[in-house]
Design a protein around this motif. Sequence first.
Motif, PDB file in Angstrom:
ATOM      1  N   GLY A 171     -44.139  52.457 -40.371  1.00 11.04           N
ATOM      2  CA  GLY A 171     -43.786  51.145 -39.855  1.00 11.04           C
ATOM      3  C   GLY A 171     -42.316  50.838 -40.069  1.00 11.04           C
ATOM      4  O   GLY A 171     -41.637  50.342 -39.170  1.00 11.04           O
ATOM      5  N   LEU A 172     -41.809  51.129 -41.258  1.00  7.16           N
ATOM      6  CA  LEU A 172     -40.424  50.827 -41.595  1.00  7.16           C
ATOM      7  C   LEU A 172     -39.447  51.596 -40.718  1.00  7.16           C
ATOM      8  O   LEU A 172     -38.474  51.030 -40.196  1.00  7.16           O
ATOM      9  CB  LEU A 172     -40.161  51.153 -43.071  1.00  7.16           C
ATOM     10  N   GLN A 173     -39.678  52.882 -40.555  1.00 11.86           N
ATOM     11  CA  GLN A 173     -38.747  53.731 -39.823  1.00 11.86           C
ATOM     12  C   GLN A 173     -38.910  53.621 -38.320  1.00 11.86           C
ATOM     13  O   GLN A 173     -37.969  53.919 -37.569  1.00 11.86           O
ATOM     14  CB  GLN A 173     -38.884  55.184 -40.293  1.00 11.86           C
ATOM     15  N   GLY A 174     -40.089  53.197 -37.859  1.00 12.65           N
ATOM     16  CA  GLY A 174     -40.308  53.009 -36.435  1.00 12.65           C
ATOM     17  C   GLY A 174     -40.844  54.254 -35.751  1.00 12.65           C
ATOM     18  O   GLY A 174     -40.888  55.342 -36.334  1.00 12.65           O
ATOM     19  N   PRO A 175     -41.234  54.127 -34.484  1.00  8.88           N
ATOM     20  CA  PRO A 175     -41.893  55.230 -33.771  1.00  8.88           C
ATOM     21  C   PRO A 175     -40.956  56.307 -33.244  1.00  8.88           C
ATOM     22  O   PRO A 175     -41.409  57.374 -32.838  1.00  8.88           O
ATOM     23  CB  PRO A 175     -42.586  54.506 -32.606  1.00  8.88           C
ATOM     24  N   ASP A 176     -39.643  56.049 -33.218  1.00 10.45           N
ATOM     25  CA  ASP A 176     -38.681  57.012 -32.681  1.00 10.45           C
ATOM     26  C   ASP A 176     -38.154  57.882 -33.812  1.00 10.45           C
ATOM     27  O   ASP A 176     -37.445  57.416 -34.707  1.00 10.45           O
ATOM     28  CB  ASP A 176     -37.527  56.270 -32.005  1.00 10.45           C
ATOM     29  N   SER A 177     -38.475  59.166 -33.773  1.00 10.34           N
ATOM     30  CA  SER A 177     -38.087  60.072 -34.856  1.00 10.34           C
ATOM     31  C   SER A 177     -36.591  60.359 -34.875  1.00 10.34           C
ATOM     32  O   SER A 177     -36.046  60.818 -35.891  1.00 10.34           O
ATOM     33  CB  SER A 177     -38.856  61.395 -34.737  1.00 10.34           C
ATOM     34  N   HIS A 179     -34.109  57.955 -33.752  1.00 11.72           N
ATOM     35  CA  HIS A 179     -33.363  56.724 -33.978  1.00 11.72           C
ATOM     36  C   HIS A 179     -34.223  55.793 -34.827  1.00 11.72           C
ATOM     37  O   HIS A 179     -35.068  55.057 -34.316  1.00 11.72           O
ATOM     38  CB  HIS A 179     -32.995  56.062 -32.644  1.00 11.72           C
ATOM     39  N   TRP A 180     -34.003  55.824 -36.118  1.00 13.28           N
ATOM     40  CA  TRP A 180     -34.823  55.043 -37.034  1.00 13.28           C
ATOM     41  C   TRP A 180     -34.420  53.576 -37.028  1.00 13.28           C
ATOM     42  O   TRP A 180     -33.245  53.231 -36.859  1.00 13.28           O
ATOM     43  CB  TRP A 180     -34.674  55.571 -38.452  1.00 13.28           C
ATOM     44  N   GLN A 181     -35.416  52.734 -37.240  1.00 10.70           N
ATOM     45  CA  GLN A 181     -35.135  51.324 -37.450  1.00 10.70           C
ATOM     46  C   GLN A 181     -34.518  51.105 -38.825  1.00 10.70           C
ATOM     47  O   GLN A 181     -33.560  50.354 -38.998  1.00 10.70           O
ATOM     48  CB  GLN A 181     -36.427  50.508 -37.319  1.00 10.70           C
ATOM     49  N   ALA A 182     -35.069  51.778 -39.812  1.00 10.41           N
ATOM     50  CA  ALA A 182     -34.555  51.787 -41.177  1.00 10.41           C
ATOM     51  C   ALA A 182     -35.041  53.085 -41.817  1.00 10.41           C
ATOM     52  O   ALA A 182     -35.799  53.833 -41.213  1.00 10.41           O
ATOM     53  CB  ALA A 182     -35.037  50.569 -41.964  1.00 10.41           C
ATOM     54  N   ALA A 183     -34.596  53.359 -43.026  1.00 11.69           N
ATOM     55  CA  ALA A 183     -34.962  54.597 -43.708  1.00 11.69           C
ATOM     56  C   ALA A 183     -35.670  54.272 -45.021  1.00 11.69           C
ATOM     57  O   ALA A 183     -35.228  53.408 -45.777  1.00 11.69           O
ATOM     58  CB  ALA A 183     -33.723  55.451 -43.978  1.00 11.69           C
ATOM     59  N   SER A 184     -36.750  54.969 -45.290  1.00  6.24           N
ATOM     60  CA  SER A 184     -37.529  54.741 -46.502  1.00  6.24           C
ATOM     61  C   SER A 184     -37.056  55.644 -47.634  1.00  6.24           C
ATOM     62  O   SER A 184     -37.026  56.869 -47.495  1.00  6.24           O
ATOM     63  CB  SER A 184     -39.015  55.001 -46.229  1.00  6.24           C
ATOM     64  N   LEU A 185     -36.697  55.031 -48.766  1.00  6.37           N
ATOM     65  CA  LEU A 185     -36.338  55.761 -49.969  1.00  6.37           C
ATOM     66  C   LEU A 185     -37.471  55.561 -50.981  1.00  6.37           C
ATOM     67  O   LEU A 185     -37.584  54.520 -51.610  1.00  6.37           O
ATOM     68  CB  LEU A 185     -35.000  55.262 -50.526  1.00  6.37           C
ATOM     69  N   MET A 186     -38.341  56.569 -51.092  1.00  4.44           N
ATOM     70  CA  MET A 186     -39.484  56.460 -51.999  1.00  4.44           C
ATOM     71  C   MET A 186     -39.023  56.505 -53.455  1.00  4.44           C
ATOM     72  O   MET A 186     -38.029  57.159 -53.788  1.00  4.44           O
ATOM     73  CB  MET A 186     -40.475  57.600 -51.738  1.00  4.44           C
ATOM     74  N   LYS A 187     -39.760  55.853 -54.323  1.00  6.95           N
ATOM     75  CA  LYS A 187     -39.421  55.851 -55.744  1.00  6.95           C
ATOM     76  C   LYS A 187     -40.699  55.778 -56.577  1.00  6.95           C
ATOM     77  O   LYS A 187     -41.752  55.373 -56.055  1.00  6.95           O
ATOM     78  CB  LYS A 187     -38.480  54.693 -56.073  1.00  6.95           C
ATOM     79  N   HIS A 188     -40.658  56.265 -57.828  1.00  9.30           N
ATOM     80  CA  HIS A 188     -39.600  56.939 -58.560  1.00  9.30           C
ATOM     81  C   HIS A 188     -40.109  58.345 -58.865  1.00  9.30           C
ATOM     82  O   HIS A 188     -41.133  58.479 -59.530  1.00  9.30           O
ATOM     83  CB  HIS A 188     -39.280  56.228 -59.872  1.00  9.30           C
ATOM     84  N   PHE A 189     -39.415  59.355 -58.454  1.00  5.05           N
ATOM     85  CA  PHE A 189     -39.876  60.736 -58.554  1.00  5.05           C
ATOM     86  C   PHE A 189     -39.457  61.340 -59.896  1.00  5.05           C
ATOM     87  O   PHE A 189     -38.281  61.552 -60.119  1.00  5.05           O
ATOM     88  CB  PHE A 189     -39.256  61.543 -57.406  1.00  5.05           C
TER      89      PHE A 189
END
Length: 235
Positions: A171-177, A179-189
């Motif tokens: 949902g955050l990044q959007g359906p277009d692989s 051209h992203w709407q935003a980028a997800s930075l997962m945490k905490h690895f």
Amino acid sequence: MFFAVLILAALKADAQVEYPFRNPKLSDEVRIADLLKRLTLQEKVDLMGGNAKVPRLHLALSDEAEGLHGLALGGPGGWGPRGRPPLPTTTFPQEKGLGATWDPALMKKIGALEGEEARYYYQNPAFDFGGIVVRAPNVDLSRDPRWGRTEESMGEDPYLVGTMTVAFIQGLQGPDSKHWQAASLMKHFLANENEDGRSYTSSNFDDRLFREYYSVPFRMGFEQGGSRAVMAAYN
């Protein structure tokens, strides 16, 4: 933190396609390799920070924004622009509550709205604040209720957390692989469930716990969700 996802986050609108790294028809690997060879050592160092710019290449990189359960662009946490009132955003329940919904479709809608708000505030010249690299979701697993940040985790089950993680990222990044709407930075690895002494203690676990438990939701987020960034754990 892993900043490779920032490389092509935002470009000046008036910049022309004069270098291969600006050509969206080329692969990501070719574009990144072309850009890296054009950067000086000092510029590469500068790009490790937030909101960096390389004027000679007309390149501006996105900063990060906190987005655990809604985009944080103000409030008592100090996430807002200095000297200005907080920017209004949509607030959702803590991740523990989101995980309790067991509803990936709802989680995808939440991610989409958060991504839209991140893009709006960052790209709108009237605000020019925040970033389209969002520090979310929290993919940590809450095995121990004594952990001080348990409310930031969607649960203790790796499949549930992974499924909700994938939905939020999509949902955050959007359906277009491309051209992203935003980028997800997962945490905490990785294996981040200790608050007392979190900056120096070690999280010890065996290979089976790594493969079948702690890494599962992160792996799902990368392989199924499409995230390309991760924040390192304090341990």
